[in-house]
Design an enzyme around this catalytic site. Structure first.
Site, short mmCIF file in Angstrom:
data_model
loop_
_atom_site.label_atom_id
_atom_site.label_comp_id
_atom_site.label_asym_id
_atom_site.label_seq_id
_atom_site.Cartn_x
_atom_site.Cartn_y
_atom_site.Cartn_z
N LEU A 1 -6.71 -4.26 -2.89
CA LEU A 1 -5.43 -4.21 -2.19
C LEU A 1 -4.82 -2.82 -2.40
CD1 LEU A 1 -3.65 -6.36 -0.70
CD2 LEU A 1 -2.50 -6.74 -2.89
N HIS A 2 -4.64 -2.08 -1.30
CA HIS A 2 -4.07 -0.75 -1.48
C HIS A 2 -3.26 -0.22 -0.30
CE1 HIS A 2 -7.50 0.37 1.03
NE2 HIS A 2 -6.91 1.53 1.23
N ARG A 3 -3.35 -0.84 0.87
CA ARG A 3 -2.69 -0.27 2.04
C ARG A 3 -1.17 -0.38 1.93
NH1 ARG A 3 -5.90 1.43 6.01
NH2 ARG A 3 -8.09 0.82 5.86
N ASP B 1 -8.12 -5.32 1.96
CA ASP B 1 -7.55 -4.61 3.11
C ASP B 1 -8.29 -3.30 3.35
OD1 ASP B 1 -6.58 -3.12 0.99
OD2 ASP B 1 -4.46 -3.53 1.39
#
Length: 379
Positions: free
Chosen positions: A218-220, A297
């Site tokens: 998860l990074h966006r 993501d």
């Protein structure tokens, strides 16, 4: 005849895309299959750079170390892009290349392509033509701008070529070559599977089949920079964590937001989430290949799970890699709690569709096709 090529990387995933191409061109040169004398230089903009992780990449994957590191570092979009252009222009003037090769969709991709074209240098874009149709994504802007000025457009899927033609790019500039990320996966899969990654994480193997755990990345910004959205994702993950462990290699940006928004109690071991440090490529490949389900993501992970045959719940409303949905193992669930948990329930109940069809030309030979095209053009 001599040809000088500058390859540009800005983030660790770029290495996995450019590394096979550099090797393939070297092979053509050393075996005499290319009449031109190919000289290659690797330029790292330093857009994303973690010394320990990047060193691990070099050692594990046998990737070439950069000849130049611009050490741009992180920062606001405009500042970072401008700094890359300022420093890369100096490299172009000094190196005087015949071709600049850019990959993917990070800020370095667009910035260096613009620099090269303004100085009259040809540009090749690997992973051209991918479109999410979402201009709120900085990566989509980078893709569109880069493709609009590139001379050689190497695509991973046929739909990407259709996108480029609809935008007015000529047929003779578009080359369907396959996916260089898959070249790297196939080359290193056996080595990754031999690592004791899962035992170190305490993930026990059931009697046959995949191990009962999920993997999360998860990074966006759309998912992690808004407290309400991140909390909603946390709610869905807690539901999943009650049924199986969720291994979460945490991106530094995401870890900072979890702390800033006071969500540490949600993203915690008590809810079945195991937060670990970012992993090297081989360990992460082992982890994802053996997982029951991956939630992500990331664009690249959608591609990798498609080849690995692992269910992938993509935490985005759209994707620039539609082939991973139509032929692969990805399902778009966005950041909606209900859609995520329903997708997960379909996985554990056996209702989730896993395609056995490998996308066309995702066969481990994309880099060689690119090298052959470049050799023919510049010989």
């Amino acid at each position: 005849m001599a040809i000088r090529i500058l390859h540009v990387v800005g983030a660790r995933p770029n290495y996995m895309k450019i590394g096979p191409v550099i090797r393939a061109l070297d092979e053509l040169r050393t075996t005499g299959q290319c009449r031109a004398d190919i000289e290659q230089r690797l330029i790292h903009t330093g857009q994303h750079y973690d010394y320990s992780m990047s060193t691990l990449f070099f050692e594990q994957l046998g990737l070439p170390r950069p000849d130049v590191n611009l050490e741009v570092g992180s920062g606001p979009q405009g500042q970072q892009t401008g700094r890359i252009m300022e420093l890369f222009e100096k490299v172009l003037v000094e190196e005087r290349p015949d071709l600049v090769v850019v990959v993917g969709d990070v800020n370095s991709t667009m910035a260096c392509a613009i620099d090269a074209k303004k100085l009259g240098v040809e540009v090749a874009h690997i992973e051209a033509g991918l479109r999410s149709r979402d201009l709120t994504m900085p990566e989509e802007i980078n893709r569109i701008v880069t493709d609009s000025i590139s001379d050689l457009l190497f695509t991973t899927e046929r739909e990407a070529g259709d996108n480029l033609r609809s935008e007015g790019r000529p047929d003779e500039s578009i080359f369907f070559v396959g996916n260089v990320m898959i070249d790297t996966l196939m080359k290193h899969r056996a080595a990754a599977m031999a690592l004791p990654t899962l035992d170190k994480l305490g993930l026990k193997s059931p009697q046959g089949g995949r191990r009962d755990y999920a993997v999360l990345t998860l990074h966006r910004p759309a998912n992690v920079d808004n407290r309400e959205v991140l909390a909603s994702l946390g709610e869905a993950l807690c539901t999943i964590g009650k049924q199986m462990p969720v291994v979460f290699p945490v991106h530094p940006r995401t870890r900072a937001r979890i702390q800033e928004f006071g969500l540490a109690d949600v993203f915690s071991a008590q809810n079945g989430l195991s937060l670990v440090e970012p992993m090297g490529y081989l360990d992460f490949l082992n982890l994802t290949a053996n997982a029951r389900v991956v939630l992500t993501d990331s664009g690249g992970i959608q591609e990798e799970t498609t080849i690995l045959g692992v269910a992938c719940l993509t935490l985005r409303p759209n994707t620039e890699r539609p082939i991973t949905v139509t032929q692969g193992t990805s399902q778009l669930v966005g950041n909606d709690t209900k859609a995520i948990t329903e997708g997960f329930e379909n996985v554990v109940s056996g209702r989730y569709r896993i395609s056995s069809r490998v996308p066309e030309l995702w066969d481990g030979n994309a880099a060689r096709r690119i090298a052959d095209i470049l050799a023919a053009r510049y010989s």
